[in-house]
Scaffold this motif. Sequence first.
Motif, mmCIF file in Angstrom:
data_model
loop_
_atom_site.group_PDB
_atom_site.id
_atom_site.type_symbol
_atom_site.label_atom_id
_atom_site.label_comp_id
_atom_site.label_asym_id
_atom_site.label_seq_id
_atom_site.Cartn_x
_atom_site.Cartn_y
_atom_site.Cartn_z
ATOM 1 N N ARG A 1 0.911 -1.241 0.176
ATOM 2 C CA ARG A 1 -0.068 -0.105 0.089
ATOM 3 C C ARG A 1 0.947 1.287 0.089
ATOM 4 N NH1 ARG A 1 -4.577 1.495 4.435
ATOM 5 N NH2 ARG A 1 -5.253 -0.792 4.025
ATOM 6 N N PRO A 2 0.877 2.318 -0.880
ATOM 7 C CA PRO A 2 -0.114 2.023 -2.432
ATOM 8 C C PRO A 2 0.366 0.910 -3.228
ATOM 9 C CG PRO A 2 1.368 3.870 -2.294
ATOM 10 C CD PRO A 2 1.311 3.468 -0.958
ATOM 11 N N ALA B 1 -0.032 9.596 -1.903
ATOM 12 C CA ALA B 1 -0.818 8.083 -1.684
ATOM 13 C C ALA B 1 -0.427 7.495 -0.384
ATOM 14 C CB ALA B 1 -0.677 7.498 -2.751
#
Lengths: 462, 315
Positions: free
Chosen positions: B112-113, B191
């Motif tokens: 993630r991301p 992000a």
Amino acid sequence: MFDNLSGRLDSVAQRMRGQGRITEENIQETVREVRMALLEADVALPVVRSFTEEVKKRALGAEVAKSLTPGQAFIKIVQDELVRVMGEAAVPLNLNVQPPAVILMAGLQGSGKTTSIGKLARYLTEREKKKVLVVSCDVYRPAAIEQLATLAKQVGVEAFPVSSGGDPQRMARQAVDHARRHYFDVVLVDTAGRLTIDEAMMDEVKRLHRAVDPAETLFVVDAMTGQDAAKTAQAFGEALPLTGVILTKADGDARGGAALSVRQITGAPIKFLGIGEKTDALEPFHPDRIASRILGKGDVVSLVEEVERSVDQEKAKRLEQKLRKGGKGFDLEDFREQMLQINQMGGLGSLVDKMPGMGQHADQIKDQLDDRFVRRQLAMIDSMTPAERTRPDIINGSRKRRIADGSGVPVQDVNRLLKQFKQMQKMMKQIKKKGGMQRLAQRLMGGGGGPGAGGMPPGLGR
Amino acid sequence: MSDEQSTGQRRGLMGRLRNSLKRTRSGLTDGLAGVFSGRRRLDDEMLEELEARLLSADVGIEATETVLNGLLERFGRAEIKDGSSVFEGLQEEIAKVLEPVAQPLRIDAAKRPFVILTVGVNGAGKTTTIGKLASRLQQEGRSVMLAAGDTFRAAAVEQLKQWGEQIDCPVIAQSTGADSASVVYDAYEAARARGVDVLIADTAGRLHTQANLMEELRKIRRVLARQDTASPHETLLVLDGGNGQNALAQAEKFGEAVQVSGLVVTKLDGTARGGVLLALAQRLRVPVRYIGVGEGVEDLRPFDAKEFAAALATE
């Protein structure tokens, strides 16, 4: 473009050269190979069929039978056919109508319509001294209108202001009115990309065509298109009275089959090639020259024209005088000038494409000479003092280190540059001697045995 | 196309695909039943006809030979019961070539991301694919962020932003002309800070023959790898389904430059048949993730070999 096709046909030709006689049997195999070469180059099947039938018919005819060198005669037939399929002569834009002359662009999504309009606007403004207005009728793709407005600004032409909520037909008509009242010579109308099976969209472009009554209706097609080129071209040709074709993305390694298919199927001549990212990367299309490029004979005419257009005549004359004196006074400043001019002509790659005898070697050479290399050489010369440029002999160890640091390269690169420069000077002295030019040409072309790195002009090889 | 339904009408997904690919299909096997009827065995004339049709669907010489050889092996010179068994055989042979590459995109939630880098030549449909893919992933319940890495083409940033607005997805952008790697870097930081599941990065279209532009892509990869050595987790090459054998060169060159891990083939809703997928599957074996069969967001479909083969060659 065309490199692969060119290579395949080349090997067919080599074998045919040895044939003393052309018979039904040996022609069968050769024609099959030509067929494969064309199919691999993405030429549409119906076009391949008519092409090979014609070649076969003529090859078995009288002109070859009488020839002392049937192999040669066969190659001539293939070349003639290529030229015939692509159209015999270059067809320029016809803008001889009461101004403003409207040019309508149509094609599939992503074929390069908007980019081509930007390039064409620049071409018409700069080379034909026209006053150009552009208008986008693409109300579907997000930011298509902004894209054309931005391009217009880049190339310095006016974009007719429209909004994405508008009606394409009305927008186009208003733009033409605006052009008439403000004495524009040409209006370039961009349209949304559309699929030929989308009836509503095809109707829209037909209505658009009726509304603006264009002097030129150009079909824009991606050079990398496969077999679908035939269908798409046919459908657009049926919907619109096409007057020409722009073949885009022709600077890649597409095998160029679309070029052969589209002309044959629509009957509309290819008028321009899109050959790069920049707004000046648009080239008028010359079928005969392209055919000789496909057969590996190079395109010297375009090369010369390109040189004439981009080279500063003054500077060229000065250099020529120096050359006549056997390189006396030829210094790094002149060397730098040459590099800059190569860059201006679209880089080494585009020159190599047009040189005769390159054929399959073109790719190899292009791999070796990427344009970063030219840029690095320029950086090194830029890091020298004027004194160093006119008298490279004074460059000693510590100067070399400074130049290397200044241009961000290792010292060895500076050494190599200086060595290449010396070789170049030496070569110029040879030119002055009798017969030197021939020897130079031999060296440039690698003695005819296929140019490798060793055969490249000094200063251009890595 | 008199049997074409009006575009506004809703159809089932299968129906949509079959309808969209119908042109693909009808081009390949249209009138073929007529050629087959009354034939007792797979003769040269039939094979030649099939060869021509496969070639004109961009299948390419190599893959065409594979399919036809498979068909010959299957039937030999034995008697054919009826035409439809030939169609079935043809479908199965096509599916056999395609099956190894039909691997859907799996998003590892642990990463993630999860970073998806999209690359491709000019006009292949990268930005549009990103819009559709983002929407698809959102529907699966993931949070998505977009990076406007195409800083070269005029208004490309605006195009992606408009997609972002339409599907309600944040877009990280700088101005046109900015360094693409720096946009992607910013987006990665954003992000991570916001805990976004998937980051999709757009890049400018570039012909695979332009060494300097390919170098720029490598730089983006390097910048991403410095953040997370496994990133980008997926590098998607977007191919125009209308492209012919040149698609092979594209896949090869992009593969060398940025280790392409999956393909998306777009624009298969037109007359283009996308047969080059067979050539790609046979030569390069790069997984095919999605195919684009229409304008709508739901028209980006996971690639299914059997379905594609069935649509390509139905009686």
